[in-house]
Motif scaffolding. Structure first.
Motif, mmCIF file in Angstrom:
data_model
loop_
_atom_site.group_PDB
_atom_site.id
_atom_site.type_symbol
_atom_site.label_atom_id
_atom_site.label_comp_id
_atom_site.label_asym_id
_atom_site.label_seq_id
_atom_site.Cartn_x
_atom_site.Cartn_y
_atom_site.Cartn_z
ATOM 1 N N ASN A 1 7.581 33.573 56.517
ATOM 2 C CA ASN A 1 7.537 34.210 55.199
ATOM 3 C C ASN A 1 8.972 34.493 54.754
ATOM 4 O O ASN A 1 9.675 35.291 55.369
ATOM 5 C CB ASN A 1 6.718 35.504 55.280
ATOM 6 N N ALA A 2 9.413 33.831 53.696
ATOM 7 C CA ALA A 2 10.810 33.929 53.271
ATOM 8 C C ALA A 2 11.187 35.343 52.854
ATOM 9 O O ALA A 2 12.308 35.792 53.111
ATOM 10 C CB ALA A 2 11.078 32.947 52.129
ATOM 11 N N ASP A 3 10.273 36.060 52.210
ATOM 12 C CA ASP A 3 10.588 37.430 51.793
ATOM 13 C C ASP A 3 10.862 38.312 53.003
ATOM 14 O O ASP A 3 11.807 39.120 53.001
ATOM 15 C CB ASP A 3 9.438 38.017 50.970
ATOM 16 N N ASP A 4 10.043 38.172 54.040
ATOM 17 C CA ASP A 4 10.276 38.927 55.275
ATOM 18 C C ASP A 4 11.605 38.544 55.907
ATOM 19 O O ASP A 4 12.366 39.395 56.383
ATOM 20 C CB ASP A 4 9.143 38.682 56.277
ATOM 21 N N ASP A 5 11.881 37.235 55.929
ATOM 22 C CA ASP A 5 13.118 36.761 56.553
ATOM 23 C C ASP A 5 14.343 37.312 55.828
ATOM 24 O O ASP A 5 15.308 37.750 56.463
ATOM 25 C CB ASP A 5 13.146 35.234 56.565
ATOM 26 N N ILE A 6 14.322 37.293 54.514
ATOM 27 C CA ILE A 6 15.447 37.789 53.722
ATOM 28 C C ILE A 6 15.650 39.284 53.958
ATOM 29 O O ILE A 6 16.781 39.751 54.151
ATOM 30 C CB ILE A 6 15.231 37.490 52.230
ATOM 31 N N ARG A 7 14.558 40.021 53.975
ATOM 32 C CA ARG A 7 14.665 41.470 54.179
ATOM 33 C C ARG A 7 15.284 41.785 55.538
ATOM 34 O O ARG A 7 16.168 42.642 55.653
ATOM 35 C CB ARG A 7 13.275 42.104 54.080
ATOM 36 N N GLN B 1 16.646 27.233 51.054
ATOM 37 C CA GLN B 1 17.250 27.469 49.741
ATOM 38 C C GLN B 1 16.889 28.845 49.197
ATOM 39 O O GLN B 1 17.713 29.499 48.534
ATOM 40 C CB GLN B 1 16.828 26.374 48.764
ATOM 41 N N ARG B 2 15.684 29.315 49.471
ATOM 42 C CA ARG B 2 15.310 30.670 49.063
ATOM 43 C C ARG B 2 16.159 31.715 49.772
ATOM 44 O O ARG B 2 16.616 32.686 49.169
ATOM 45 C CB ARG B 2 13.826 30.928 49.340
ATOM 46 N N ILE B 3 16.377 31.522 51.066
ATOM 47 C CA ILE B 3 17.204 32.465 51.814
ATOM 48 C C ILE B 3 18.651 32.417 51.322
ATOM 49 O O ILE B 3 19.295 33.452 51.118
ATOM 50 C CB ILE B 3 17.143 32.160 53.322
ATOM 51 N N GLU B 4 19.150 31.209 51.082
ATOM 52 C CA GLU B 4 20.547 31.059 50.659
ATOM 53 C C GLU B 4 20.831 31.706 49.311
ATOM 54 O O GLU B 4 21.979 32.084 49.024
ATOM 55 C CB GLU B 4 20.909 29.575 50.585
ATOM 56 N N ALA B 5 19.810 31.856 48.504
ATOM 57 C CA ALA B 5 20.003 32.522 47.217
ATOM 58 C C ALA B 5 20.312 34.002 47.387
ATOM 59 O O ALA B 5 20.849 34.644 46.463
ATOM 60 C CB ALA B 5 18.758 32.349 46.352
ATOM 61 N N GLU B 6 20.005 34.544 48.561
ATOM 62 C CA GLU B 6 20.187 35.980 48.813
ATOM 63 C C GLU B 6 21.182 36.282 49.929
ATOM 64 O O GLU B 6 21.817 37.331 49.926
ATOM 65 C CB GLU B 6 18.828 36.609 49.194
ATOM 66 N N ILE B 7 21.298 35.371 50.909
ATOM 67 C CA ILE B 7 22.091 35.623 52.113
ATOM 68 C C ILE B 7 23.031 34.439 52.365
ATOM 69 O O ILE B 7 22.625 33.287 52.257
ATOM 70 C CB ILE B 7 21.180 35.804 53.355
ATOM 71 N N ASP B 8 24.263 34.743 52.729
ATOM 72 C CA ASP B 8 25.208 33.695 53.104
ATOM 73 C C ASP B 8 24.979 33.350 54.574
ATOM 74 O O ASP B 8 25.391 34.092 55.468
ATOM 75 C CB ASP B 8 26.638 34.190 52.875
ATOM 76 N N ALA C 1 1.575 24.295 63.219
ATOM 77 C CA ALA C 1 3.011 24.376 62.960
ATOM 78 C C ALA C 1 3.456 23.214 62.086
ATOM 79 O O ALA C 1 3.132 22.056 62.339
ATOM 80 C CB ALA C 1 3.775 24.365 64.271
ATOM 81 N N GLY C 2 4.194 23.533 61.027
ATOM 82 C CA GLY C 2 4.669 22.519 60.107
ATOM 83 C C GLY C 2 3.641 22.049 59.117
ATOM 84 O O GLY C 2 3.931 21.204 58.259
ATOM 85 N N LEU C 3 2.413 22.584 59.185
ATOM 86 C CA LEU C 3 1.330 22.120 58.317
ATOM 87 C C LEU C 3 0.733 23.235 57.465
ATOM 88 O O LEU C 3 -0.236 23.016 56.757
ATOM 89 C CB LEU C 3 0.214 21.482 59.164
ATOM 90 N N ARG C 4 1.276 24.427 57.520
ATOM 91 C CA ARG C 4 0.724 25.542 56.753
ATOM 92 C C ARG C 4 1.279 25.529 55.335
ATOM 93 O O ARG C 4 2.474 25.372 55.134
ATOM 94 C CB ARG C 4 1.053 26.870 57.427
ATOM 95 N N MET C 5 0.408 25.735 54.368
ATOM 96 C CA MET C 5 0.843 25.803 52.979
ATOM 97 C C MET C 5 1.311 27.202 52.611
ATOM 98 O O MET C 5 2.297 27.378 51.887
ATOM 99 C CB MET C 5 -0.287 25.365 52.044
ATOM 100 N N VAL C 6 0.585 28.215 53.102
ATOM 101 C CA VAL C 6 0.934 29.607 52.797
ATOM 102 C C VAL C 6 0.656 30.445 54.038
ATOM 103 O O VAL C 6 -0.163 30.080 54.874
ATOM 104 C CB VAL C 6 0.107 30.175 51.612
ATOM 105 N N PRO C 7 1.346 31.605 54.194
ATOM 106 C CA PRO C 7 1.009 32.507 55.300
ATOM 107 C C PRO C 7 -0.450 32.934 55.222
ATOM 108 O O PRO C 7 -0.983 33.199 54.135
ATOM 109 C CB PRO C 7 1.942 33.697 55.076
ATOM 110 N N TRP D 1 0.171 39.154 64.727
ATOM 111 C CA TRP D 1 1.011 39.257 65.920
ATOM 112 C C TRP D 1 2.250 38.393 65.798
ATOM 113 O O TRP D 1 3.207 38.565 66.544
ATOM 114 C CB TRP D 1 0.244 38.878 67.182
ATOM 115 N N LEU D 2 2.290 37.482 64.826
ATOM 116 C CA LEU D 2 3.486 36.704 64.596
ATOM 117 C C LEU D 2 4.482 37.444 63.707
ATOM 118 O O LEU D 2 5.613 37.010 63.522
ATOM 119 C CB LEU D 2 3.140 35.368 63.942
ATOM 120 N N GLY D 3 4.061 38.547 63.128
ATOM 121 C CA GLY D 3 4.975 39.356 62.358
ATOM 122 C C GLY D 3 5.192 38.886 60.935
ATOM 123 O O GLY D 3 6.099 39.344 60.261
ATOM 124 N N ALA D 4 4.403 37.930 60.468
ATOM 125 C CA ALA D 4 4.628 37.418 59.116
ATOM 126 C C ALA D 4 3.798 38.192 58.105
ATOM 127 O O ALA D 4 2.855 38.883 58.453
ATOM 128 C CB ALA D 4 4.248 35.952 59.060
#
Length: 391
Positions: free
Chosen positions: A164-170, A206-213, A372-378, A388-391
């Motif tokens: 989840n990109a929002d979780d990762d960025i936070r 690219q989503r992460i890079e918009a917020e984090i270097d 893995a690699g086949l999910r469209m959305v969390p 338990w995966l924390g997403a």
């Protein structure tokens, strides 16, 4: 002098937290640690601490039995040749690496020098980055963990994620803010552990890079997908790091040929000889190297590499009953002056330990999830339980 035998000990590392990545999280807070002790007819012993397999050790050991332990690199090639027909991937490669590390420890002890000095290192300090394997932790636990790393001087960190990109960025922001006590611009890395396909990787990064270097993105796609890694590299600003799961120098060639990597990694558990050879191959392509994983001996080799960038430090502690003559301080590893790799054992304490759960869990983190690699959305139906995966 001849190699006469070996014995094994099984200890544990107490992390004081569950550890893992997007593929799964450990059960409990302890994981198993394998200790290998090589013996000789003159009383010298070589020790390694890291992954290996009991059955594979028994299979590989005849290649070195009765040999002079000082011929370390020749014995490494002899072990590879010994498993020529069936191959040297997986746990076989880990077992060869464990023997190799024990041989290097033995050789340096015989020379009466610390391994880093015998290998040609100039300094005892090896720069590192914090990597807490924190995927299963809540945000407040992540904050507390990286405060400990910050107190040890770290200004570089790598986080696990990819669901989840929002979780990762936070969480990247959270850790970056913690490390600003040591640097106005901490180096931030991110590890997806091969959980994406190519287009997912580009979109997520690219989503992460918009917020984090980001300094690098690690294993965005499968380890062998040289063209996919090259495509990701062309599509994002951050560097691409990979290599920890490659089991053999020959497996790096497609990455170099495809211009697919910015930071060449190697698994600390695959042995000192492999590490030195990967570093030379990367150096020939003007690329930096970065060791991955939880073993102590590899820092000695890293101290000799002209293209060493930074070494992963996963924890500030040491395995139970194992003392390693090195200190985690000033944002890296300070190697000691004890002969060899500086490993001493409390065998009586280790032998009293109960059998640990290790990484035991039905879905990883050493088992690739079904979707893995086949999910469209969390939360997609058919995906593992993401709570338990924390997403």
């Amino acid at each position: 002098m001849k190699i006469t035998g070996y014995r094994e000990l099984f200890t544990q590392h107490e992390w004081h937290r569950p550890v893992g990545d997007v593929n799964g999280v450990s059960v409990g807070t302890r994981t198993d640690v394998h200790v290998l002790i090589l013996t000789t007819d003159e009383g010298y012993e070589g020790i390694s601490v890291g992954p290996s397999s009991r059955s594979d050790l028994a299979r590989v050991f005849p290649a070195i039995e009765g040999e002079d332990p000082r011929g370390v690199t020749a014995l490494y090639d002899r072990m590879l040749s010994y498993v020529f027909k069936s191959g040297h991937t997986g746990s076989v490669f880990a077992s060869i690496g464990a023997i190799d590390d024990a041989l290097w420890d033995l050789k340096a002890k015989m020379a009466g020098e610390p391994l880093w000095r015998m290998l040609g290192g100039r300094t005892r300090f090896v720069p590192g980055y914090a990597s807490g394997l924190e995927f299963g932790l809540a945000d407040d636990e992540v904050h507390a963990l990286y405060e400990q790393f910050a107190a040890a001087g770290f200004a570089q960190a790598k986080l696990k994620g990819g669901r989840n990109a929002d979780d990762d960025i936070r969480r990247l922001r959270l850790v970056r803010d913690v490390l600003t006590t040591n640097s106005a611009q901490p180096a931030m890395m991110f590890d997806a552990n091969e959980s994406w396909h190519r287009s997912q990787a580009v979109r997520h990064i690219q989503r992460i890079e918009a917020e984090i270097d980001l300094t690098w993105i690690e294993e965005p796609v499968r380890r062998w997908d040289a063209h996919g890694l090259a495509e990701v590299r062309r599509s994002v600003r951050t560097g691409v790091a990979t290599g920890e799961n490659l089991t053999g120098l020959e497996q790096y060639r497609p990455l170099f040929d495809a211009d697919a990597v910015d930071v060449v990694q190697f698994n600390s558990g695959w042995g000192t000889t492999n590490a030195l050879r990967v570093a030379v191959a990367a150096h020939a392509h003007d690329l930096p190297v970065s060791p991955i994983g939880f073993t102590s001996i590899i820092a000695h080799a890293a101290s000799t590499m002209p293209n060493h960038l930074t070494t992963e430090v996963q924890d500030l502690g040491q395995p139970i009953g194992v003392h390693i003559d090195q200190e985690i301080a000033d944002g890296g590893i300070v190697l000691g002056n004890s002969p060899g790799a500086g490993i001493t054992l409390d065998e009586a304490l280790i032998e009293k330990l109960p059998v640990g759960q290790g990484w035991a869990t039905p879905a990883g983190p050493h088992v690739r999830p079904e979707r893995a690699g086949l999910r469209m959305v969390p939360g997609e139906p058919g995906a593992p339980d993401i709570t338990w995966l924390g997403a």
